[in-house]
Design an enzyme around this catalytic site. Structure first.
Site, short mmCIF file in Angstrom:
data_model
loop_
_atom_site.label_atom_id
_atom_site.label_comp_id
_atom_site.label_asym_id
_atom_site.label_seq_id
_atom_site.Cartn_x
_atom_site.Cartn_y
_atom_site.Cartn_z
N GLY A 13 -2.79 7.25 -2.13
CA GLY A 13 -2.48 8.08 -0.96
C GLY A 13 -3.69 8.57 -0.20
O GLY A 13 -3.64 9.63 0.44
N ARG A 92 6.16 -2.34 -1.34
CA ARG A 92 7.47 -2.97 -1.52
C ARG A 92 7.76 -3.80 -0.28
O ARG A 92 7.45 -3.39 0.84
CB ARG A 92 8.59 -1.91 -1.65
N ILE A 93 8.38 -4.95 -0.49
CA ILE A 93 8.83 -5.75 0.65
C ILE A 93 10.15 -5.16 1.13
O ILE A 93 11.05 -4.89 0.32
CB ILE A 93 9.00 -7.23 0.24
N LEU A 94 10.24 -4.91 2.42
CA LEU A 94 11.42 -4.24 2.97
C LEU A 94 12.42 -5.26 3.51
O LEU A 94 12.04 -6.33 4.02
CB LEU A 94 10.99 -3.30 4.09
N HIS A 110 -2.68 -2.61 6.97
CA HIS A 110 -2.93 -3.76 6.09
C HIS A 110 -4.42 -4.06 6.08
O HIS A 110 -5.05 -4.16 7.15
CB HIS A 110 -2.14 -4.97 6.59
N GLU A 144 8.95 -10.09 9.84
CA GLU A 144 7.98 -11.00 9.21
C GLU A 144 6.96 -10.17 8.43
O GLU A 144 6.33 -9.27 9.00
CB GLU A 144 7.26 -11.81 10.29
N GLN A 172 -11.77 0.91 3.67
CA GLN A 172 -10.93 2.12 3.56
C GLN A 172 -11.46 3.26 4.43
O GLN A 172 -10.68 4.02 5.00
CB GLN A 172 -10.82 2.55 2.11
N GLN A 174 -12.71 2.97 7.26
CA GLN A 174 -12.18 2.71 8.61
C GLN A 174 -10.68 2.98 8.67
O GLN A 174 -10.16 3.45 9.68
CB GLN A 174 -12.47 1.25 9.01
N GLU A 175 -9.98 2.67 7.56
CA GLU A 175 -8.53 2.94 7.53
C GLU A 175 -8.27 4.40 7.86
O GLU A 175 -7.35 4.74 8.61
CB GLU A 175 -7.95 2.63 6.14
C1 GAR Z 1 -4.78 0.67 1.58
O1 GAR Z 1 -6.03 0.06 1.46
C2 GAR Z 1 -3.88 -0.13 2.47
O2 GAR Z 1 -4.58 -0.83 3.47
C3 GAR Z 1 -3.25 -1.07 1.51
O3 GAR Z 1 -3.02 -0.30 0.35
C4 GAR Z 1 -4.06 0.67 0.25
C5 GAR Z 1 -3.44 2.00 -0.08
O4 GAR Z 1 -4.44 2.95 -0.34
N1 GAR Z 1 -2.01 -1.61 2.00
C6 GAR Z 1 -1.58 -2.84 1.76
O5 GAR Z 1 -2.19 -3.63 1.08
C7 GAR Z 1 -0.26 -3.18 2.42
N2 GAR Z 1 -0.04 -4.59 2.40
P1 GAR Z 1 -4.11 4.48 -0.35
O6 GAR Z 1 -2.91 4.66 -1.28
O7 GAR Z 1 -5.35 5.11 -0.92
O8 GAR Z 1 -3.81 4.92 1.04
#
Ligand code: GAR
Length: 214
Positions: A13, A92-94, A110, A144, A172, A174-175
């Site tokens: 999270g 999870r795939i929705l 992603h 998709e 991360q 950058q995320e």
């Molecule tokens: C993140 O790096 C996100 O980009 C990735 O899961 C991580 C969750 O980290 N998502 C995917 O791979 C979706 N296909 P977090 O729980 O620390 O936010």
């Protein structure tokens, strides 16, 4: 009134935390009204509790199939009446029914420059391919998998001696910038999905979305 957001998680999270930190600012255009995890042990649930937000578990293993799980998830999410549903490491795939129910108000992050490296192990795959750059995409979710139109991408250079873990760490960082940015755009009604394309301030974005270089 601030835009209400439900965040779905499965793990640590850290992206949820970046969103919560944004909501703590005085001029935040959105609020997180609930956090839902498919895993009871997800650390992100503690982050929700710390922020005084309900952390709810809907365990996928309690349901006979994907459809039944998704219907239970919809029921839980809709009780909170969110304007936007944010997938933040929700692994999870929705089902198409779920995706259609939240059409145009469901977004995901992603860890790759989509359409490259849909699915798992994206950092390792970028390194193995000898790519010079890697990154992360925030996109609207469509039926998709990892295929919906891009809102924003952060490009991260790959460095000599990078490992998947080192690269993941830089991606991360950058995320945690671009996800709150995209959610804020949506909350300010600047962002829209129309015919599988994205409009920001009424302008059609290129297929890659807004691109930011780290
Ligand atoms: C993140 O790096 C996100 O980009 C990735 O899961 C991580 C969750 O980290 N998502 C995917 O791979 C979706 N296909 P977090 O729980 O620390 O936010």
């Amino acid at each position: 009134m601030s835009c209400k957001v439900v965040v779905l998680i499965s793990g640590s999270g850290s992206n949820l935390q970046a969103l919560l930190d944004t909501t703590a600012q005085a001029d935040a255009p959105f609020s997180v009204c609930a956090v839902i995890s498919n895993k009871a042990e997800a650390y992100g649930l503690n982050r929700a509790t710390q922020a005084g937000i309900p952390g709810i578990v809907v365990d996928h293993r309690s349901f006979p199939n994907r459809g039944a799980f998704d219907q239970a998830l919809i029921k839980e999410i809709d009780q909170h009446k969110p304007s936007l549903v944010v997938l933040a490491g929700f692994m999870r795939i929705l089902t198409p029914e779920f995706v259609r129910h939240y059409g145009g108000r469901l977004i995901n992050i992603h860890p790759s420059l989509l359409p490259k490296y849909q699915g798992l192990n994206t950092h390792q795959r970028a390194l193995e391919a000898g790519d010079k750059t890697h990154g992360v995409t925030v996109h609207f979710v469509t039926e998709e998998l990892d295929g919906g139109p891009s809102i924003v991408q952060a490009i991260v250079p790959i460095k000599e001696g990078d490992t998947p873990a080192l690269l993941a760490k830089r991606v991360q960082r950058q995320e945690h910038t671009i996800y709150p940015m995209a959610v804020s755009w949506f909350a300010q009604q600047r962002l829209q999905m129309a015919d599988d394309r994205v409009l920001l301030d009424g302008e059609l974005l290129p297929h890659c979305g807004v691109q930011i270089s780290a």
